[in-house]
Design an enzyme around this catalytic site. Structure first.
Site, PDB file in Angstrom:
ATOM      1  CG  HIS A  33      -1.620  -1.168   1.639  1.00 19.63           C
ATOM      2  ND1 HIS A  33      -1.344  -1.943   2.482  1.00 19.63           N
ATOM      3  CD2 HIS A  33      -3.048  -1.329   1.412  1.00 19.63           C
ATOM      4  CE1 HIS A  33      -2.263  -2.903   2.504  1.00 19.63           C
ATOM      5  NE2 HIS A  33      -3.382  -2.460   2.080  1.00 19.63           N
ATOM      6  CG  ASP A  55       2.018  -0.968   3.363  1.00 26.25           C
ATOM      7  OD1 ASP A  55       1.218  -0.592   4.301  1.00 26.25           O
ATOM      8  OD2 ASP A  55       1.488  -1.616   2.538  1.00 26.25           O
ATOM      9  CD  GLU A  72      -7.546  -8.503  -0.481  1.00 27.28           C
ATOM     10  OE1 GLU A  72      -6.492  -8.094  -0.998  1.00 27.28           O
ATOM     11  OE2 GLU A  72      -7.510  -8.942   0.785  1.00 27.28           O
ATOM     12  CD  GLU A 130      -6.630 -11.748   3.035  1.00 21.72           C
ATOM     13  OE1 GLU A 130      -6.087 -10.798   2.313  1.00 21.72           O
ATOM     14  OE2 GLU A 130      -6.441 -11.620   4.397  1.00 21.72           O
ATOM     15  CG  HIS A 187     -10.531 -11.512   3.190  1.00 22.91           C
ATOM     16  ND1 HIS A 187     -10.059 -10.655   2.097  1.00 22.91           N
ATOM     17  CD2 HIS A 187      -9.818 -11.007   4.287  1.00 22.91           C
ATOM     18  CE1 HIS A 187      -9.259  -9.601   2.807  1.00 22.91           C
ATOM     19  NE2 HIS A 187      -9.149 -10.173   4.229  1.00 22.91           N
ATOM     20  CG  ASP A 197      -3.955 -10.995  -0.385  1.00 22.00           C
ATOM     21  OD1 ASP A 197      -3.218 -10.901  -1.430  1.00 22.00           O
ATOM     22  OD2 ASP A 197      -4.361  -9.934   0.298  1.00 22.00           O
ATOM     23  CG  ASP A 237      -8.517 -11.048   8.204  1.00 18.23           C
ATOM     24  OD1 ASP A 237      -8.057 -12.021   8.105  1.00 18.23           O
ATOM     25  OD2 ASP A 237      -8.344  -9.824   7.368  1.00 18.23           O
ATOM     26  CG  ASP A 261      -4.558 -11.174   8.234  1.00 15.04           C
ATOM     27  OD1 ASP A 261      -5.439 -11.761   7.390  1.00 15.04           O
ATOM     28  OD2 ASP A 261      -4.355 -10.054   8.090  1.00 15.04           O
ATOM     29  CG  ASP A 265      -2.915  -9.806   3.343  1.00 21.85           C
ATOM     30  OD1 ASP A 265      -2.402  -9.269   4.348  1.00 21.85           O
ATOM     31  OD2 ASP A 265      -3.989  -9.445   2.949  1.00 21.85           O
TER      32      ASP A 265
HETATM   33  C1  XUL Z   1      -7.440  -6.712   4.751  1.00 27.11           C
HETATM   34  C2  XUL Z   1      -6.386  -7.143   3.640  1.00 27.11           C
HETATM   35  C3  XUL Z   1      -5.646  -6.181   2.975  1.00 27.11           C
HETATM   36  C4  XUL Z   1      -5.679  -6.015   1.475  1.00 27.11           C
HETATM   37  C5  XUL Z   1      -4.953  -5.122   0.999  1.00 27.11           C
HETATM   38  O1  XUL Z   1      -7.920  -7.800   5.413  1.00 27.11           O
HETATM   39  O2  XUL Z   1      -6.591  -8.285   3.230  1.00 27.11           O
HETATM   40  O3  XUL Z   1      -4.623  -6.132   3.693  1.00 27.11           O
HETATM   41  O4  XUL Z   1      -5.145  -7.585   1.013  1.00 27.11           O
HETATM   42  O5  XUL Z   1      -5.506  -3.910   1.117  1.00 27.11           O
HETATM   43 CO    CO Z   2      -5.469  -9.344   1.843  1.00 27.68          CO
END
Ligand code: XUL
Ligand code: CO
Length: 443
Positions: free
Chosen positions: A108, A111, A239, A275, A278, A303, A314, A316, A346
């Site tokens: 991003h 970042d 996404e 993702e 998600h 992702d 989430d 991650d 991610d």
């Molecule tokens: C948030 C997510 C983000 C996107 C990019 O849940 O997955 O990091 O991948 O904005």
């Molecule tokens: Co993501």
């Protein structure tokens, strides 16, 4: 293997380039399955995956959570000057990426370099870092898988960016997307992602959902037009995510997004970035989301991460479930691969994973699980009766009346007639346990 690129200072000291050593190896700092040049189903592993490092989790996220501040204290985060600090961070990033031999990264805007409230100042900071990244990319051969803009952290985006009820806020989002697109184009970025951070609502009591979604679509059209006009040839990805941070996000899941893209005539330029965590938040499996995207010809990118079976948010975490990823690779292989995208981690190490090596272990584990899943899925496709079992299940539609129905040439009366003439259908097993065992047999 590419070169390891360090800046003036080495940040991950005592760690060399991670090598493939094979499954006999006991070295936790080596790949056991990921061998970038190994050919599977006609393509090298490097090409299959296009593994990418997520800048935000690896070099920005510092272990803080709602209950406590940073636990990951970064050596590259010390210089008081924002551009110099960002260059240190980029030195660390490219050192890490090249030590792991990752071919791609994703970011991003914020970042890469800290943003303030002055649009021109933000643009010039990002441009300075784009120049810096260009050199790093040239030296290392690492490429940008996708860029994006963070339209969810700044307080002005608390009610969304392109779906904000205030047009003025939308324009700030547009300014950020313009600069992020310029950066992506300048760096030869292969794709551009829209994750709809706060594009959703907390309560319908204050929300005009229809109008917000129309604004969202118009915003995407406008951004697409700008990027195409300025030479961007890559794919845009949406996404999906069902909730978090908003209660209800407009890009709920793949099926919802496909409907949206169709309705607003965006299918020519947009595909999906799926993702894992998600998908599970949406009440689906990762595999389900992949299949929905693949069936629509929109399987763009991934992702990679995982959720936690007991936690409903989430988390991650890095992927480590061989069954889940093997089933995913079966779908990806059958679909002919990802369209333009790759596998972006991610994912973040835990708050209490505080050794420099932890970030390496996390990525090595993730890359190995995908590599092992690819080999397994390819074996299943080549050597087992997996495809045959699935095809046979539908064989009654392959010819005769079944085929005529598929072609649309039978009426409801014709169907009734067939039922009358043929009596009760045979009981046929779906053979789920057989197939589940088959996957485990090949792992
Ligand atoms: C948030 C997510 C983000 C996107 C990019 O849940 O997955 O990091 O991948 O904005
Ligand atoms: Co993501």
């Amino acid at each position: 293997m590419g070169n390891v690129i360090t800046g003036e200072k080495e940040f991950f000291k005592g760690i060399g380039q991670i090598q493939f050593e094979g499954i006999e190896s006991d070295n936790p700092m080596a790949f056991r399955w990921y061998d970038e040049n190994r050919l599977v189903a006609g393509k090298s592993m490097k090409e299959h995956f296009k593994f990418a490092c997520a800048y935000w989790h690896s070099f920005v996220g510092n272990g803080s959570d709602p209950f406590g501040g940073p636990t990951h204290i970064f050596e590259w985060d010390k210089n008081p000057d924002p551009v110099e600090r960002a260059k240190d961070k980029m030195d660390a990033a490219f050192e890490f990426i090249t030590k792991l031999n990752l071919p791609y990264y994703c970011f991003h805007d914020v970042d890469v370099v800290d943003y303030g409230n002055d649009i021109q100042e933000n643009e010039s900071r990002l441009q300075a870092l784009v120049e810096y990244a260009k050199t790093k990319q040239q030296q290392s051969g690492v490429n940008l898988l996708w860029g994006t803009a963070n339209l969810f952290s700044h307080l002005r985006y608390m009610n969304g960016a392109s779906t904000n009820p205030d047009f003025h806020v939308l324009t700030h989002g547009a300014a950020q997307v313009k600069a992020a697109l310029d950066a992506t184009i300048a760096l030869g970025g292969e794709n551009y992602v829209f994750w709809g951070g706060r594009e959703g609502y907390q309560t319908l009591l204050n929300t005009n959902m229809k109008r917000e979604q129309e604004h969202f679509a118009q915003f995407l059209h406008t951004a697409r037009d700008y990027a195409r006009k300025n030479g961007f040839k890559g794919t845009f990805f949406i996404e999906p995510k069902p909730c978090e941070p908003t209660k209800h996000q407009y890009d709920y899941d793949c099926a919802t997004v496909i409907g949206f893209l169709q309705k607003y005539k965006l299918l020519d330029d947009f595909k999906l970035n799926i993702e894992v965590n998600h998908a599970t938040l949406a009440g689906h499996t990762f595999q389900h989301e992949l299949q929905v995207a693949a069936d629509a010809g929109l399987l763009g990118s991934i992702d990679a991460n995982r959720g936690d079976n007991q936690n409903g948010w989430d988390t991650d975490q890095f992927p480590n479930d061989i069954n889940e990823i093997t089933e995913a690779m079966l779908i990806i292989l059958e679909a002919g691969g990802l369209q333009g995208g790759g596998v972006n981690f991610d994912a973040k190490i835990r708050r209490n994973s505080t050794d420099a090596k932890d970030l390496f272990y996390a990525h090595i584990g993730g890359m190995d699980i995908f590599a092992r899943a690819l080999i397994t899925a390819d074996n299943i496709m080549q050597k087992s009766d997996y495809r045959k079992v699935r095809e046979e299940r539908y064989s009654s539609f392959d010819n005769g009346k079944g085929k005529e129905f598929e072609n649309g040439s039978l009426s409801l009366e014709d169907l009734r007639q067939y039922a009358m003439q043929n009596g009760e259908p045979e009981v046929r097993s779906g053979r789920q346990e057989y197939l589940e065992n088959l996957i485990n047999r090949y792992i």
